[in-house]
Design a protein around this motif. Structure first.
Motif, mmCIF file in Angstrom:
data_model
loop_
_atom_site.group_PDB
_atom_site.id
_atom_site.type_symbol
_atom_site.label_atom_id
_atom_site.label_comp_id
_atom_site.label_asym_id
_atom_site.label_seq_id
_atom_site.Cartn_x
_atom_site.Cartn_y
_atom_site.Cartn_z
ATOM 1 N N ASP A 62 14.506 53.736 21.590
ATOM 2 C CA ASP A 62 13.561 52.830 20.941
ATOM 3 C C ASP A 62 14.058 51.385 20.921
ATOM 4 O OD1 ASP A 62 12.314 55.130 18.382
ATOM 5 O OD2 ASP A 62 11.760 54.843 20.480
ATOM 6 N N SER A 63 15.338 51.186 20.758
ATOM 7 C CA SER A 63 15.871 49.835 20.591
ATOM 8 C C SER A 63 15.762 48.973 21.847
ATOM 9 C CB SER A 63 17.328 49.897 20.138
ATOM 10 O OG SER A 63 18.117 50.584 21.095
ATOM 11 N N ASP A 90 23.239 44.521 22.042
ATOM 12 C CA ASP A 90 23.239 45.230 23.327
ATOM 13 C C ASP A 90 24.616 45.210 23.976
ATOM 14 O OD1 ASP A 90 20.022 43.781 23.982
ATOM 15 O OD2 ASP A 90 20.444 45.848 23.338
#
Length: 125
Positions: A62-63, A90
């Motif tokens: 999802d991220s 990230d």
């Protein structure tokens, strides 16, 4: 002998882009499942994107949905991870993994037979 080699990592500012590559020798990606994982020291490896060619649907955690895109060039036996709108969270070492054993799900890292050496991604704010 199977070998996966990642490249394309680097250091970028938040909002920037990177395109990771994973080229395979001794193995054909379209045989089974292939996925990108990321790992930070002290944390579990996280599945980021992957596909099992029997189903043909690329899945994303999802991220990264809407920011990362996984693709393949079958002629080059290479998979890519296009990463856009990068965020500091990230930052990690990114790995590609291939050949999922029976019983494992797409983002079950322990069930992959082959791994690359990883490529470092650093996103600064």
């Amino acid at each position: 002998q199977v070998q996966l080699v990642e490249s394309g990592g680097g250091s970028v500012q938040a909002g920037g882009s990177l395109n990771l590559s994973c080229v395979a020798s001794g193995y054909t990606f379209s045989r089974d499942c292939v996925a990108w994982f990321r790992h930070l020291p002290g944390k579990e490896r996280e599945g980021v994107a992957g596909i099992c060619y029997g189903g043909g649907i690329t899945e994303y955690v999802d991220s990264v949905k809407g920011r990362f895109t996984m693709s393949e060039d079958s002629a080059k036996n290479t998979v890519y991870l296009q990463m856009d709108s990068l965020k500091p969270e990230d930052s990690a070492t990114y790995y590609c993994a291939a050949d999922l054993r029976n019983g494992g799900k797409l983002f079950t890292s322990d069930y992959y037979n082959y791994w690359g050496q990883g490529t470092q991604v650093t996103v600064s704010s």
